[in-house]
Structure formats: structure tokens, C-alpha cells
Design a protein around this motif. Structure first.
Motif, PDB file in Angstrom:
ATOM      1  N   ALA A 179      -2.620  -7.883   5.324  1.00 42.68           N
ATOM      2  CA  ALA A 179      -3.838  -7.147   4.612  1.00 42.68           C
ATOM      3  C   ALA A 179      -3.391  -5.504   4.677  1.00 42.68           C
ATOM      4  CB  ALA A 179      -4.983  -7.270   5.229  1.00 42.68           C
ATOM      5  N   LYS A 180      -3.007  -5.024   5.653  1.00 41.21           N
ATOM      6  CA  LYS A 180      -2.774  -3.715   5.878  1.00 41.21           C
ATOM      7  C   LYS A 180      -1.579  -3.052   5.130  1.00 41.21           C
ATOM      8  CE  LYS A 180      -2.544  -3.651  10.433  1.00 41.21           C
ATOM      9  NZ  LYS A 180      -2.385  -3.181  11.841  1.00 41.21           N
ATOM     10  N   THR A 181      -0.579  -3.920   4.468  1.00 41.15           N
ATOM     11  CA  THR A 181       0.572  -3.653   4.008  1.00 41.15           C
ATOM     12  C   THR A 181       0.567  -4.264   2.577  1.00 41.15           C
ATOM     13  OG1 THR A 181       1.882  -5.617   4.770  1.00 41.15           O
ATOM     14  CG2 THR A 181       1.984  -3.748   6.025  1.00 41.15           C
ATOM     15  N   ASP A 182      -0.625  -4.245   1.805  1.00 42.00           N
ATOM     16  CA  ASP A 182      -0.930  -4.711   0.550  1.00 42.00           C
ATOM     17  C   ASP A 182       0.072  -5.995   0.238  1.00 42.00           C
ATOM     18  OD1 ASP A 182      -1.281  -4.933  -2.117  1.00 42.00           O
ATOM     19  OD2 ASP A 182       0.158  -3.636  -2.745  1.00 42.00           O
ATOM     20  N   GLY A 183      -0.282  -7.263   1.312  1.00 40.74           N
ATOM     21  CA  GLY A 183       0.358  -8.408   1.087  1.00 40.74           C
ATOM     22  C   GLY A 183       1.932  -8.422   1.293  1.00 40.74           C
ATOM     23  N   LEU A 184       2.367  -7.629   2.278  1.00 44.22           N
ATOM     24  CA  LEU A 184       3.621  -7.459   2.650  1.00 44.22           C
ATOM     25  C   LEU A 184       4.410  -6.595   1.675  1.00 44.22           C
ATOM     26  CD1 LEU A 184       4.913 -10.377   4.181  1.00 44.22           C
ATOM     27  CD2 LEU A 184       3.994  -8.256   5.466  1.00 44.22           C
ATOM     28  N   ARG A 185       3.732  -6.304   0.564  1.00 42.44           N
ATOM     29  CA  ARG A 185       4.536  -5.319  -0.493  1.00 42.44           C
ATOM     30  C   ARG A 185       5.033  -3.938  -0.020  1.00 42.44           C
ATOM     31  NH1 ARG A 185       0.521  -8.042  -3.005  1.00 42.44           N
ATOM     32  NH2 ARG A 185       0.800  -9.374  -4.738  1.00 42.44           N
ATOM     33  N   LYS A 186       4.304  -3.534   0.739  1.00 44.41           N
ATOM     34  CA  LYS A 186       4.499  -2.041   1.365  1.00 44.41           C
ATOM     35  C   LYS A 186       5.079  -2.419   2.811  1.00 44.41           C
ATOM     36  CE  LYS A 186       1.371   0.239  -1.615  1.00 44.41           C
ATOM     37  NZ  LYS A 186       0.246   1.029  -1.957  1.00 44.41           N
ATOM     38  N   SER A 187       5.524  -3.368   3.289  1.00 45.97           N
ATOM     39  CA  SER A 187       5.700  -3.619   4.895  1.00 45.97           C
ATOM     40  C   SER A 187       7.243  -3.150   5.073  1.00 45.97           C
ATOM     41  CB  SER A 187       6.005  -4.950   5.242  1.00 45.97           C
ATOM     42  OG  SER A 187       6.319  -5.252   6.327  1.00 45.97           O
ATOM     43  N   ARG A 188       7.500  -2.368   5.978  1.00 45.10           N
ATOM     44  CA  ARG A 188       9.003  -1.686   6.245  1.00 45.10           C
ATOM     45  C   ARG A 188       9.806  -3.004   6.790  1.00 45.10           C
ATOM     46  NH1 ARG A 188       9.677   3.838   6.718  1.00 45.10           N
ATOM     47  NH2 ARG A 188      11.295   3.357   8.334  1.00 45.10           N
ATOM     48  N   ASN A 189       9.007  -3.977   7.539  1.00 49.18           N
ATOM     49  CA  ASN A 189       9.773  -5.089   8.285  1.00 49.18           C
ATOM     50  C   ASN A 189       9.112  -6.388   7.916  1.00 49.18           C
ATOM     51  OD1 ASN A 189      12.128  -3.487   9.465  1.00 49.18           O
ATOM     52  ND2 ASN A 189      10.488  -2.474  10.725  1.00 49.18           N
ATOM     53  N   PRO A 190       8.945  -6.700   6.911  1.00 46.22           N
ATOM     54  CA  PRO A 190       8.270  -8.017   6.432  1.00 46.22           C
ATOM     55  C   PRO A 190       8.729  -9.254   7.178  1.00 46.22           C
ATOM     56  CG  PRO A 190       9.582  -7.452   4.492  1.00 46.22           C
ATOM     57  CD  PRO A 190       9.780  -6.201   5.395  1.00 46.22           C
TER      58      PRO A 190
END
Length: 522
Positions: A179-190
Motif C-alpha cells: 500500500a505504501k509503495t503504490d502497489g510496489l510500483r514505487k518500491s526500491r526493493n520489491p
């Protein structure tokens, strides 16, 4: 299917999956269910028997991981269900690998034997794989205490809420990250959220990274997901692929031991976990950076200086790979001093027993599982802070390749392994990988000053006409009339373009002088 659309980092926004129930699947799915004892296996299989994914495209492989008594399949189960028993080994990794090896499906879906999946679970994760073939799709899970249920009740239920009090369920920590990473779209380490109980990926990708590591007793799912990330995949969580996990996770039962048990496995195998590598002086199974130097037709003295600089930097979590024609060397009778491969053999004998140094004939396409690779001229030794500063800069914006444009026009590069992996997946033979990485991760060119910083003392010692990178022939050796005038090579840590003090030149002039010194009796 648009086989491989280019996506930036982990942003899968260009993909538009079909609505559940409003499309026609075409890919076959093998659901691999590792089970040891399997007290809830009949509920897991009952839920799979009720899936909306077509029966003729789905098989289930229950892998009996040394159960006593051996597992017997229950009456309510998917049409195409079979038992697999590993021939050797034990544990989740061994079981999942055995199931994947026996699988016929184009997609491998892992599902734990204590999971009850919603009816649309397999369909939800599989639909993405009909769009492209380099995704890992991740299902959702909540933890509940197992209520008294029968397989028949699970099979007949239309929704998970009919079976479980979901308001009292314990949410997975991965859902908050998603949720915090826009559905992992903005995750640094998905890869962090791909934690095992339910995920799906192409069978070819599973085998390309080598499957799960049977030597990893805890954290095997995270370590596997890390290697998938290095391969260049995109991680896609699907919020409609819901499931419940029967029983609380190990962290709730004994958090302190659970954390301690996984630490050594991830510390050695996932270099991006810098928080686990704080012990000074340690060497790790998988290095943070691979330093690749081409030593073909280069003198031993130049290579020695380059290796010393590489291993003596402020970033020491490295391995040095020397690329050269090592296959030319043979152990038959030869004249030692007039050997045409004298320099190459000298290097082999010098470095062969150092575990931090590898000798190979051709560099691999990527340094996986190491997350970074440095490539630069062997006659330009690294400054002590070069690697640390390059990594620091690419980690700020997750740049795929950082290119330092050296004064003589040659490049020194830091390459991100996941970006290289993605480029290889998207490119055709002969394509320029940097062009692909420019789209997916970015390629940045920078000046050398920050990475080979000059110092006032070194500038004061420099001659009026300083030597420049690239003066003389490649490899640091000179031939012909101007050979005697070539300045000695720089020491590790000296600034780019710095002159070598005259006081050092005689002592470093030739191999013969060093040999005489070494052979002279005390």
C-alpha cells in the motif's frame, strides 16, 4: 500477448489485466504444494478444487516432504492432482524444486499446504502472465486461527468471509508495504514482499535462476525472490488474489529466534541487506560488487597494481574477476623464462590462490547474484573511494548504469545487475543493452573528479606535464622508440592524471630488477 513490453523499474502500470471472469485463459498452470504432514492439506486442496481457472489448464502437485505416515490424497481435490516425493533431501526448497521439475504447466504457482485460497486466486495471478513473460505475481494472505472446518464446507463456500472471521484476521506486513509503495510500483526493493506462501511465475524463469536454494533453511523464499530480482523480473501483487493462512506466522510464536534464524542465510546471500553486513573484516558468500578487469595483453605489474587498488578500497565487499585467455596455459614441459605466455602465467600463479580473485576467459552476461558490477580500464587503478561513491550515487535514484567518462575517452562503468538482467530479457542478440537500460532504469554519464578525487599534496608533487590516462599503448606496457620515456604507472588511490614522482621510477622500472632482488641472498 505483447511478449515483453519495456517497463521502468518495477512500474507495471502499462499492463492492463483482464477483468476476472471476463476472459479466456490459454496458459497452463502447475500449482506446487509442498507438505510435511499437512494437517490442513485437505482444506487447501478443497479450495483449489473450487477454483475458477479451467480444470484442463490446471494441475496440482502435492510434494510429500518426508511425511510420516506418507501423505494420501483426500477425496475432494482438483481433477488433475498427483503426489510427488523427492528422491533426496528435505525442506521446503527441496520440495518446491521437485514439484517444479515434475510440472507440465507453463506457469508455476507455489502455494503452501496451510493456505485456503479464494475461488479466483489462481485466475487472478495467472491473468498477468498472459500479458508478458517476465513477471512474478504475488497473492495476498491474512493469518487466522484454524476454525473447525470440513473440506466440503471449504469447497462449497463462495467467499472466504463465509468460512473465516476476516475482521479478526492478522494482516500480513507485506500488504502495508504494498500500500505504501503504490502497489510496489514505487518500491526500491520489491522482492522483499515475495515471501513464499503464494506466488506465480513462468516455469522458464523459475529454472533460469536455479530454483530455490536447498541449503537455505530459513528465508528461502526471500533469497529466491532476490535472485529473481537480479534476473530482471517485475513483481506484481494482485489484491484480488486473496487467501488465508491457517495459523499465525513463526514471528508471532517466537520473533527473536525467527529473526536470528534467518539472518545468516540472508546476510551471506542478499548483499543489498547492508544492515546484516556490519561486522568488520568479514567475507560473504555473495559479494556486493564484482570488479571485472580485462587483463589480455597486459603486464603483471599493471594488473598487480589494479588488483591491489580494487581490494584496498573503502568498499571491501567485493570480488575481482580477471578476464583473460587463461585457457592458453598448459602444464606441459616448457621453457619457464622464454614462455610466450610468461606474463599471463605469472598472473595466474600470483592470484590463483586468493579466494577474492577469479580468473575467467569470458565475463558472464551479468554478475548475478552480486547486485553490482564495475568495469573499467585495468591501467586506471581505482581510488580508495571510487566504488563506494559510485554505489552511493546510483542508489540515490536507482540508476541502471553509471558511466564515468575518463579524460582519455575510455569509460569506467558501474552496472546494476537487475538492470542488465532486464535488458537481456528485452533485447535481441546484438542489441545495445545501454539503449534498453536507458528506458528501464536510466544511464548516467558523469565526470571523473568525484570518483578519482585529486588531493592538494598530489597536485603539488605532480610534474608540469602530467601523465594522462591512456598515454602509451593499452595495458600499461610501452614498445618502440618511446618506451624508455614512459612514466611508471600510478599507485592505487592517486588522482586521475597525476604524475609519478621521479623518486619512484627507478625502483619500479622492470621485472628483471625485482627478480634479481628476490633471488639475492640475505
Amino acid at each position: 500477448m505483447n511478449a515483453r513490453p519495456a517497463m521502468t523499474q518495477n512500474d507495471f502500470s502499462p499492463l492492463r489485466p483482464p477483468q476476472l471472469g471476463a476472459w479466456s485463459p490459454a496458459l497452463s498452470v502447475s500449482v506446487v504444494v509442498p507438505a510435511h504432514g499437512g494437517p490442513h492439506l485437505e482444506l487447501t486442496l478443497a479450495a483449489l478444487a473450487a477454483q475458477t481457472y479451467p480444470d484442463h489448464l490446471m494441475e496440482v502437485l502435492v510434494v510429500d516432504d518426508g511425511s510420516e505416515p506418507p501423505i494420501r490424497l483426500p477425496e475432494i481435490r482438483p481433477v488433475n492432482t498427483r503426489l510427488v516425493r523427492p528422491e533426496t533431501g528435505w525442506g521446503i526448497s527441496t520440495a518446491v524444486n521437485a514439484g517444479a521439475k515434475a510440472a507440465d504447466g507453463e506457469i508455476i504457482q507455489r502455494l503452501d499446504s496451510d493456505m485456503v485460497a479464494c475461488r479466483e486466486h489462481i485466475e487472478a495471478l495467472a491473468r498477468w502472465h498472459h500479458l508478458t513473460d517476465y513477471l512474478v505475481t504475488i497473492g495476498m494472505k491474512k493469518f487466522v486461527e484454524a476454525p473447525p472446518l470440513t473440506a466440503g464446507e471449504v469447497y462449497r463456500a463462495g467467499r472466504l468471509g463465509e468460512l473465516f472471521d476476516l475482521d479478526k484476521a492478522v494482516a500480513s506486513s507485506t500488504e502495508a508495504t504494498i500500500a505504501k509503495t503504490d502497489g510496489l510500483r514505487k518500491s526500491r526493493n520489491p522482492y522483499h514482499v515475495c515471501t513464499g506462501p503464494t506466488f506465480a511465475l513462468p516455469r522458464d524463469v523459475f529454472h533460469a535462476v536455479g530454483g530455490l536454494d536447498p541449503t537455505v533453511a530459513r528465508g528461502e523464499d526471500t533469497e529466491f525472490a532476490y535472485r529473481l530480482a537480479m534476473h530482471g523480473v517485475v513483481f506484481v501483487p494482485d489484491l484480488e488474489a486473496q487467501a488465508v493462512h491457517l495459523g499465525l506466522p513463526a514471528q508471532h510464536r517466537d520473533r527473536e529466534r525467527a529473526v536470528r534464524a534467518v539472518e545468516p542465510y540472508l546476510a551471506h546471500r542478499v548483499p543489498l541487506r547492508r544492515d546484516l553486513r556490519k561486522d568488520g573484516g568479514r567475507r560473504w558468500l555473495v559479494p556486493y560488487v564484482e570488479i571485472v578487469l580485462d587483463v589480455t595483453d597486459t603486464s603483471e605489474a599493471v594488473v598487480r597494481r589494479a588488483v591491489a587498488a580494487a581490494l584496498d578500497g573503502t568498499l571491501r565487499d567485493v570480488v575481482v574477476t580477471l578476464v583473460g585467455p587463461w585457457a592458453r596455459l598448459h602444464d606441459g614441459r616448457r621453457s619457464v623464462l622464454s614462455d610466450p605466455c610468461f606474463e599471463l602465467r605469472l598472473m595466474r600463479d600470483l592470484f590463483a590462490h586468493d579466494e577474492r580473485i577469479r580468473l575467467i576467459d569470458e565475463a558472464a552476461p551479468t554478475p548475478a547474484p552480486a547486485p553490482f558490477r564495475y568495469r573499467g580500464p585495468v591501467d586506471v587503478p581505482l581510488h580508495r573511494s571510487t566504488l563506494e561513491r559510485m554505489v552511493e550515487d546510483v542508489q540515490k535514484d536507482l540508476t541502471g548504469v553509471l558511466v564515468v567518462d575518463l579524460p582519455d575517452g575510455r569509460p569506467a562503468r558501474l552496472e546494476r545487475t537487475s538492470a542488465l538482467g532486464r535488458a537481456l530479457l528485452l533485447s535481441a542478440p546484438g542489441d545495445d543493452l545501454d539503449e534498453v537500460i536507458t528506458v528501464t532504469h536510466g544511464v548516467r554519464h558523469v565526470a571523473p573528479d568525484r570518483y578519482w578525487p585529486p588531493t592538494p599534496a598530489k597536485r603539488a608533487a605532480a610534474s608540469p606535464a602530467p601523465a594522462r590516462i591512456g598515454d602509451g599503448p593499452p595495458g600499461g606496457t610501452a614498445t618502440g622508440a618511446g618506451a624508455a620515456a614512459k612514466p611508471a604507472a600510478k599507485r592505487a588511490g592517486e588522482p586521475v592524471g597525476a604524475a609519478v614522482p621521479a623518486s619512484r621510477q627507478p625502483a619500479e622500472r622492470g621485472l628483471l630488477g625485482r627478480l634479481k632482488s628476490a633471488l639475492r641472498p640475505d
